[in-house]
Design a protein around this motif. Structure first.
Motif, PDB file in Angstrom:
ATOM      1  N   LYS A  34       0.844  -1.209   0.000  1.00 16.08           N
ATOM      2  CA  LYS A  34       0.000   0.000   0.000  1.00 16.08           C
ATOM      3  C   LYS A  34       0.874   1.251   0.000  1.00 16.08           C
ATOM      4  O   LYS A  34       0.613   2.193  -0.752  1.00 16.08           O
ATOM      5  N   ASN A  35       1.914   1.256   0.814  1.00 17.68           N
ATOM      6  CA  ASN A  35       2.812   2.412   0.878  1.00 17.68           C
ATOM      7  C   ASN A  35       3.495   2.660  -0.464  1.00 17.68           C
ATOM      8  O   ASN A  35       3.631   3.805  -0.900  1.00 17.68           O
ATOM      9  N   LEU A  37       2.364   1.739  -3.455  1.00 17.28           N
ATOM     10  CA  LEU A  37       1.338   2.238  -4.374  1.00 17.28           C
ATOM     11  C   LEU A  37       1.079   3.729  -4.157  1.00 17.28           C
ATOM     12  O   LEU A  37       1.016   4.502  -5.122  1.00 17.28           O
ATOM     13  N   GLU A  38       0.922   4.111  -2.893  1.00 15.20           N
ATOM     14  CA  GLU A  38       0.656   5.517  -2.568  1.00 15.20           C
ATOM     15  C   GLU A  38       1.808   6.402  -3.056  1.00 15.20           C
ATOM     16  O   GLU A  38       1.577   7.460  -3.635  1.00 15.20           O
ATOM     17  N   LEU A  63      -5.866   3.904  -8.153  1.00 12.83           N
ATOM     18  CA  LEU A  63      -5.288   3.799  -6.810  1.00 12.83           C
ATOM     19  C   LEU A  63      -6.355   3.388  -5.795  1.00 12.83           C
ATOM     20  O   LEU A  63      -6.111   2.511  -4.962  1.00 12.83           O
ATOM     21  N   ALA A  64      -7.518   3.983  -5.893  1.00  9.42           N
ATOM     22  CA  ALA A  64      -8.602   3.631  -4.963  1.00  9.42           C
ATOM     23  C   ALA A  64      -9.003   2.164  -5.118  1.00  9.42           C
ATOM     24  O   ALA A  64      -9.231   1.465  -4.135  1.00  9.42           O
ATOM     25  N   LYS A  66      -7.088  -0.325  -6.258  1.00 12.24           N
ATOM     26  CA  LYS A  66      -6.008  -1.164  -5.725  1.00 12.24           C
ATOM     27  C   LYS A  66      -5.997  -1.136  -4.201  1.00 12.24           C
ATOM     28  O   LYS A  66      -5.778  -2.170  -3.561  1.00 12.24           O
ATOM     29  N   ASN A  67      -6.251   0.021  -3.607  1.00  8.80           N
ATOM     30  CA  ASN A  67      -6.308   0.115  -2.146  1.00  8.80           C
ATOM     31  C   ASN A  67      -7.479  -0.688  -1.584  1.00  8.80           C
ATOM     32  O   ASN A  67      -7.371  -1.291  -0.514  1.00  8.80           O
ATOM     33  N   LEU A  70      -6.416  -4.308  -1.526  1.00  7.44           N
ATOM     34  CA  LEU A  70      -5.494  -4.539  -0.403  1.00  7.44           C
ATOM     35  C   LEU A  70      -6.248  -4.553   0.922  1.00  7.44           C
ATOM     36  O   LEU A  70      -5.989  -5.403   1.778  1.00  7.44           O
ATOM     37  N   ALA A  71      -7.190  -3.639   1.092  1.00 12.17           N
ATOM     38  CA  ALA A  71      -7.975  -3.594   2.333  1.00 12.17           C
ATOM     39  C   ALA A  71      -8.786  -4.871   2.508  1.00 12.17           C
ATOM     40  O   ALA A  71      -8.888  -5.405   3.621  1.00 12.17           O
TER      41      ALA A  71
END
Length: 128
Positions: A34-35, A37-38, A63-64, A66-67, A70-71
């Protein structure tokens, strides 16, 4: 059954502990992902809001998405860890009480933990 529980408890608890440790490392890896990607998308987006607004919207959308994936994985892993905890507690309970429990009580305790495990497993499956 009591002989199996007696002989298997220590190695079984070690196995459960190792599996929980591995899952914890996986959660850390997901946080690192996540880090990254951000940071990567941050660089992509930075300074382009004025010159490429459509690209920025698209990048934010990706990005949203992919996040969110991950979540969902983190939630699944945490539920899996909860499942491992329940399995470990159930086995430990049987081990601690096997000489005090009747065969019927052992089966009842096993059924109770099996139901909890089934509920947690169903919640994990719903995330996929």
């Amino acid at each position: 059954l009591k002989t199996i529980i007696r002989g298997a408890n220590a190695p079984f608890q070690d196995l459960i502990g190792s599996m929980k440790e591995f899952m914890g490392l996986y959660v850390t890896a997901l946080a690192n992902e996540k880090n990254v990607l951000e940071a990567d998308y941050g660089v992509l987006i930075k300074g382009r809001k004025e010159t490429e607004p459509t690209g920025v919207v698209l990048a934010n959308s990706i990005l949203a998405e992919k996040n969110a994936v991950l979540a969902s994985r983190v939630k699944s892993v945490n539920q899996y860890i909860e499942l491992l905890n329940e399995i470990g507690k159930g086995h430990q309970y049987l081990y601690d009480h096997m000489d005090k429990l009747s065969d019927k009580e052992v089966l009842s305790a096993m059924l109770n933990y099996a139901q909890k495990i089934t509920q947690i497993y169903s919640a994990i499956q719903a995330l996929k």
